[in-house]
Design a protein around this motif. Structure first.
Motif, PDB file in Angstrom:
ATOM      1  N   ILE A   1       0.638  -1.274  -0.007  1.00 12.07           N
ATOM      2  CA  ILE A   1      -0.023  -0.253   0.269  1.00 12.07           C
ATOM      3  C   ILE A   1       0.451   1.391  -0.230  1.00 12.07           C
TER       4      ILE A   1
ATOM      5  N   GLN B   1       2.034   1.575  -3.528  1.00 10.63           N
ATOM      6  CA  GLN B   1       1.396   2.679  -4.141  1.00 10.63           C
ATOM      7  C   GLN B   1       0.708   3.952  -3.857  1.00 10.63           C
ATOM      8  N   ARG B   2       1.451   3.930  -2.824  1.00 10.94           N
ATOM      9  CA  ARG B   2       0.676   5.637  -2.449  1.00 10.94           C
ATOM     10  C   ARG B   2       1.638   6.432  -2.875  1.00 10.94           C
TER      11      ARG B   2
ATOM     12  N   THR C   1     -10.715   4.028   4.244  1.00  3.80           N
ATOM     13  CA  THR C   1      -9.690   4.150   4.368  1.00  3.80           C
ATOM     14  C   THR C   1      -8.965   2.771   4.517  1.00  3.80           C
TER      15      THR C   1
ATOM     16  N   LEU D   1      -4.554   6.237   4.634  1.00  5.53           N
ATOM     17  CA  LEU D   1      -4.757   6.928   3.975  1.00  5.53           C
ATOM     18  C   LEU D   1      -6.417   6.216   2.645  1.00  5.53           C
TER      19      LEU D   1
ATOM     20  N   GLN E   1      -8.591   4.965   0.406  1.00  6.73           N
ATOM     21  CA  GLN E   1      -8.442   4.259  -0.380  1.00  6.73           C
ATOM     22  C   GLN E   1      -8.455   4.177  -2.218  1.00  6.73           C
TER      23      GLN E   1
ATOM     24  N   TYR F   1      -5.241   6.571  -2.705  1.00  6.63           N
ATOM     25  CA  TYR F   1      -3.680   6.863  -1.505  1.00  6.63           C
ATOM     26  C   TYR F   1      -3.122   8.296  -0.929  1.00  6.63           C
TER      27      TYR F   1
END
Length: 268
Positions: free
Chosen positions: A38, A41-42, A168, A189, A191, A194
């Motif tokens: 995750i 990806q952020r 989130t 974050l 979803q 992000y």
């Protein structure tokens, strides 16, 4: 005496079992692999913006509710294969006018940070051991001004949660820097994009220190989201700092030479 000792031993055992059960429940829930995925990806969705210039207002409020305002500009430069660079210049009020803060974030080593104080006419280097100190009397620490880099933390996915109607991911991120003022941060974050919605900061004793909230997101270049309001609340002192962006432009032509230490004294 025997009954008292028996009671104490039994109470201690029960406490230990509760603690172990809570830790086991957390361990079963926490997922480092998903947490890193995750976080990656952020980072991935916020790459390629180049540079930016923001005009901002900093509102400082003490426990009694008394407030003061500062106006500043933040110039940022994205750097390939390293952390980003940032230059903050204060324009008002008069007692801080001309103060400039230069930050060179890094991926694996401590950030390089300098502060120019016009009253002293000298550039002060911020020691890596002082990164947890307050930035210009605000509730933001020097380390809070660093760019988000994956290598600065270890990650755990905790759960999915809804906060203020937004779905989130909840992550725990633990700083890898031994000089960090935090034992951990808890991050919410959204979803869909992000984007950070909220961050809790825990001090070196593991107690909740501050909460940072992100609001009024706007999109730039059809891809990059920036929160125009960031509110930091210190739960231990009752003080708060709100950063409000009034103007923001991307890809303005800034270069590496605009972020050098020797330019601090004449930063405009």
């Amino acid at each position: 005496m025997k009954s008292i000792k028996h009671f104490i031993t039994k109470k201690t055992l029960i406490t230990s079992l509760i603690t172990m059960s809570a830790f086991a429940a957390f361990s079963a829930l926490a997922d480092p692999a998903k947490g890193l995925e995750i976080a990656e990806q952020r980072k991935a969705v916020d790459m390629g913006w180049g540079d930016s210039v923001a005009t901002m207002e900093m509102l400082l409020r003490n426990k009694q509710g008394e407030s003061s305002t500062r106006l500043m500009r933040l110039k940022s430069l994205e750097v390939d294969d390293d952390g980003d660079k940032g230059l903050t210049i204060f324009d008002e009020p008069r007692d801080v006018k001309g103060t400039a803060f230069l930050n060179h974030s890094h991926i694996t080593k401590s950030d390089d940070q300098w502060l120019y104080l016009p009253a002293l006419k000298r550039v002060k280097r911020i020691s890596s051991r002082n990164k947890s100190g307050p930035f210009m009397g605000s509730e933001f620490a020097y380390e809070d001004l660093s760019s988000f880099e994956l290598e600065k933390y270890t990650f755990n996915y905790i759960e999915d949660a809804k906060i203020e109607g937004v779905d989130t991911f909840v992550l725990e991120q633990v700083p890898t820097d031994k000089n960090s003022g935090y034992t951990k941060q808890k991050v919410w974050l959204d979803q869909q994009y992000y984007r950070p919605v909220q961050v809790e900061f825990y001090d070196r004793k593991g107690a909740l220190l501050k909460t940072l909230s992100f609001e009024d997101y706007q999109q730039y270049l059809n891809q990059y989201w920036r929160a125009h309001t960031m509110s930091m609340q210190n739960h231990q002192t009752g003080k708060s700092t709100v950063l409000t962006t009034t103007d923001l432009a991307f890809q303005t032509g800034l270069k590496d030479k605009d972020f050098q230490k020797n330019t601090l004294k004449r930063a405009k």
